[in-house]
Write a protein that holds these residues in place. Structure first.
Motif, short mmCIF file in Angstrom:
data_model
loop_
_atom_site.label_atom_id
_atom_site.label_comp_id
_atom_site.label_asym_id
_atom_site.label_seq_id
_atom_site.Cartn_x
_atom_site.Cartn_y
_atom_site.Cartn_z
N ARG A 402 0.87 -1.18 0.00
CA ARG A 402 0.00 0.00 0.00
C ARG A 402 0.91 1.24 0.00
O ARG A 402 1.55 1.56 1.00
CB ARG A 402 -0.91 -0.02 1.23
N TYR A 403 0.96 1.91 -1.15
CA TYR A 403 1.87 3.05 -1.31
C TYR A 403 1.23 4.38 -0.93
O TYR A 403 1.94 5.34 -0.61
CB TYR A 403 2.36 3.13 -2.76
N ALA A 404 -0.08 4.50 -1.03
CA ALA A 404 -0.75 5.77 -0.70
C ALA A 404 -2.09 5.45 -0.06
O ALA A 404 -2.74 4.45 -0.39
CB ALA A 404 -0.95 6.62 -1.95
N THR A 405 -2.49 6.30 0.89
CA THR A 405 -3.76 6.09 1.58
C THR A 405 -4.43 7.44 1.82
O THR A 405 -3.78 8.51 1.77
CB THR A 405 -3.55 5.33 2.90
N LEU A 406 -5.74 7.39 2.04
CA LEU A 406 -6.55 8.57 2.33
C LEU A 406 -6.48 9.61 1.21
O LEU A 406 -6.55 10.82 1.44
CB LEU A 406 -6.12 9.21 3.66
N LEU A 407 -6.37 9.11 -0.05
CA LEU A 407 -6.41 10.02 -1.19
C LEU A 407 -7.86 10.46 -1.42
O LEU A 407 -8.77 9.64 -1.40
CB LEU A 407 -5.88 9.34 -2.45
N PRO A 408 -8.10 11.73 -1.66
CA PRO A 408 -9.47 12.18 -1.91
C PRO A 408 -10.00 11.61 -3.22
O PRO A 408 -9.22 11.21 -4.09
CB PRO A 408 -9.34 13.71 -1.97
N PRO A 409 -11.32 11.52 -3.39
CA PRO A 409 -11.88 11.01 -4.65
C PRO A 409 -11.35 11.79 -5.85
O PRO A 409 -11.09 13.00 -5.77
CB PRO A 409 -13.38 11.19 -4.46
N ASN A 410 -11.16 11.08 -6.93
CA ASN A 410 -10.75 11.66 -8.21
C ASN A 410 -9.39 12.38 -8.10
O ASN A 410 -9.15 13.38 -8.80
CB ASN A 410 -11.82 12.61 -8.74
N ALA A 411 -8.51 11.86 -7.26
CA ALA A 411 -7.20 12.49 -7.08
C ALA A 411 -6.21 11.94 -8.09
O ALA A 411 -6.49 10.99 -8.84
CB ALA A 411 -6.70 12.23 -5.66
N GLN A 412 -5.07 12.57 -8.15
CA GLN A 412 -3.94 12.04 -8.89
C GLN A 412 -2.75 11.92 -7.95
O GLN A 412 -2.61 12.68 -6.99
CB GLN A 412 -3.59 12.91 -10.10
N TRP A 413 -1.88 10.92 -8.24
CA TRP A 413 -0.75 10.65 -7.35
C TRP A 413 0.42 10.23 -8.22
O TRP A 413 0.27 9.51 -9.21
CB TRP A 413 -1.12 9.53 -6.38
#
Length: 465
Positions: A402-413
């Protein structure tokens, strides 16, 4: 036939002389010509030594290396007994060839040739007769064959519990004081009255394991077992030390009290609860349904493994997918024997968010991968997405992190540390405020190619203009 002298034909068929001497041996010698006719009156070897002259047969036509005569002898003796054999020819143009054959050794004796010090090992050959030599000498020593040692038992282990409803494997290790000796037979015996009486369980040949059929032993009965073995010369060794085991029937399956059969679970987890008397360990797993209402045990969705625990009777199991039928299964151990799996079928149907989707953009110059998440609007009973987590794999989704968490909807990373030439796979998980979730599909083969520079860059020393 232990020792054979072969007289080869030459232009001059002269006599060959064999001399035998030694201590603690008895020699019996026979002699025959090339036509298989035994030459009577020429077996002049005597106990403790002696000599004889083997007169060559008359041959009209001589062919190179034609067999003219042969002689052989049996040797018996005690441990340490030996005999020296000398063969000579007159004239020296004749050849005496040697041949050792121990296919029929004296019962109870292991017969070897010298020079050699360890019984049972392959002896070194005495040098062949030199073309310029007049005689050769060989020493034959006799070693008694020792019976095997007591075997070392393996399974069933001492103090173990044996499932009487299942086939049982018996294993042991063969041991013998004579190097390179082999097991040719075995016997297994058992006792159910603390060694007062014994019965043969089974017997066989060279294998050091055997499977005994289910139902051979009784529930609640204490047993002892032993093995003895026989070596390749027919000597049988002593019985091994006894191992003890107790027969026990397969315990009844646990009773699963939750979830109930054919229930519908509307949460992303389920508490699996069971009862089982005298529990020593447990295993809980979740398996798929085969489409006919039966468990598909080849598709395991969750598994605790076998856990030593006498207290726990409830395990919370995560449910990764909604709209499916699955099976909760529980097995438990009592008195060292595992039960079969109890099984309860239920349906998973919780309100989840719409499954997210992913698109990827690679930038070879910057060595980055940018992930664009899309969270569709919910329809029907679907719930709004609260946040997303991002999973990345580099081995075809066999393992992931798991590289990213708690990203807002429709986000980019942006993934800023990919390795060059590696195929990465990406997956998103959308969560609701109710704790339910939905997975995207894996998006594959995002490859960064950083390339190879044409030449090393020019370095300018610090402080240079």
């Amino acid at each position: 036939k232990l020792r054979r002298w072969v007289k080869q034909a030459t232009a001059d068929d002269s006599e060959a002389t064999v001399t035998v001497g030694g201590t603690g041996v008895a020699v019996i010698c026979n002699y025959r010509n090339a036509y298989g006719v035994e030459q009577t009156g020429t077996n002049g070897f005597t106990t403790g030594g002696g000599a004889t002259t083997m007169t060559a047969s008359t041959v009209t036509t001589v062919r190179p290396n034609q067999l003219i005569d042969e002689a052989w002898m049996w040797i018996e003796g005690s441990d340490g007994g030996s005999t020296t054999v000398e063969a000579s020819t007159v004239p020296t143009t004749q050849r005496v060839n040697r041949d050792y054959n121990v296919s029929s050794p004296v019962p109870g004796l292991l017969i070897c040739t010298q020079p050699q010090t360890v019984p049972g090992t392959t002896p070194a050959r005495v040098a062949e007769l030199s073309d310029l030599g007049y005689w050769l000498s060989a020493t034959i020593s006799i070693y008694p064959n020792h019976p095997p040692n007591a075997p070392t038992l393996g399974s069933p282990a001492d103090g173990s519990t044996v499932n009487v409803d299942a086939p049982q494997l018996f294993r042991w290790l063969f041991s013998d004081p004579d190097p390179a000796d082999l097991q040719t037979a075995y016997q297994i015996r058992y006792s159910s009255d603390d060694g007062a009486t014994w019965a043969i369980l089974t017997s066989g040949g060279s294998l050091m394991s055997v499977t005994v059929a289910a139902g051979t032993f009784a529930d609640g009965t204490d047993y002892q077992w032993q093995v003895r073995t026989t070596d390749r010369y027919g000597a049988t060794g002593p019985w091994s030390a006894a191992f003890h085991f107790t027969g026990s029937s397969t315990p009844d399956v646990p009773t699963i009290t939750a979830p109930i059969s054919d229930a519908t679970v509307t949460e992303p987890t389920v508490d699996v609860t069971w009862t089982f008397g005298s529990q020593q360990a447990y295993q809980v797993r979740l398996v798929a349904d085969d489409g006919t209402g039966s468990p598909d045990t080849a598709t395991v969705l969750y598994d605790t493994g076998q856990i030593d625990d006498v207290v726990t009777h409830t395990v919370t199991v995560p449910l990764d997918t909604t709209g499916v039928t699955v099976h909760a299964q529980v097995s438990a151990e009592a008195a060292g024997i595992w039960s079969d799996f109890a099984d309860v079928r239920f349906t998973v149907d919780f309100n989840a968010p719409p499954a997210p989707t992913l698109t990827l953009t690679t930038n070879d110059d910057q060595a980055t991968i940018t992930v664009y998440l899309t969270n569709p609007e919910p329809t029907g009973d679907q719930l709004d997405t609260l946040y997303d987590d991002l999973l990345i794999s580099a081995d075809g989704a066999e393992t992931w992190a798991r590289y990213a968490t708690l990203l807002p909807p429709n986000a980019q990373w942006t993934f800023r540390t990919p390795a060059s030439g590696v195929d990465y796979q990406f997956r998103a998980v959308a969560y609701t405020d109710a704790g339910t979730f939905a997975y995207s599909t894996w998006v594959d083969e995002a490859v960064i190619d950083m390339g190879t520079p044409d030449a090393a860059p020019d370095l300018i020393p610090e402080g240079s203009p």
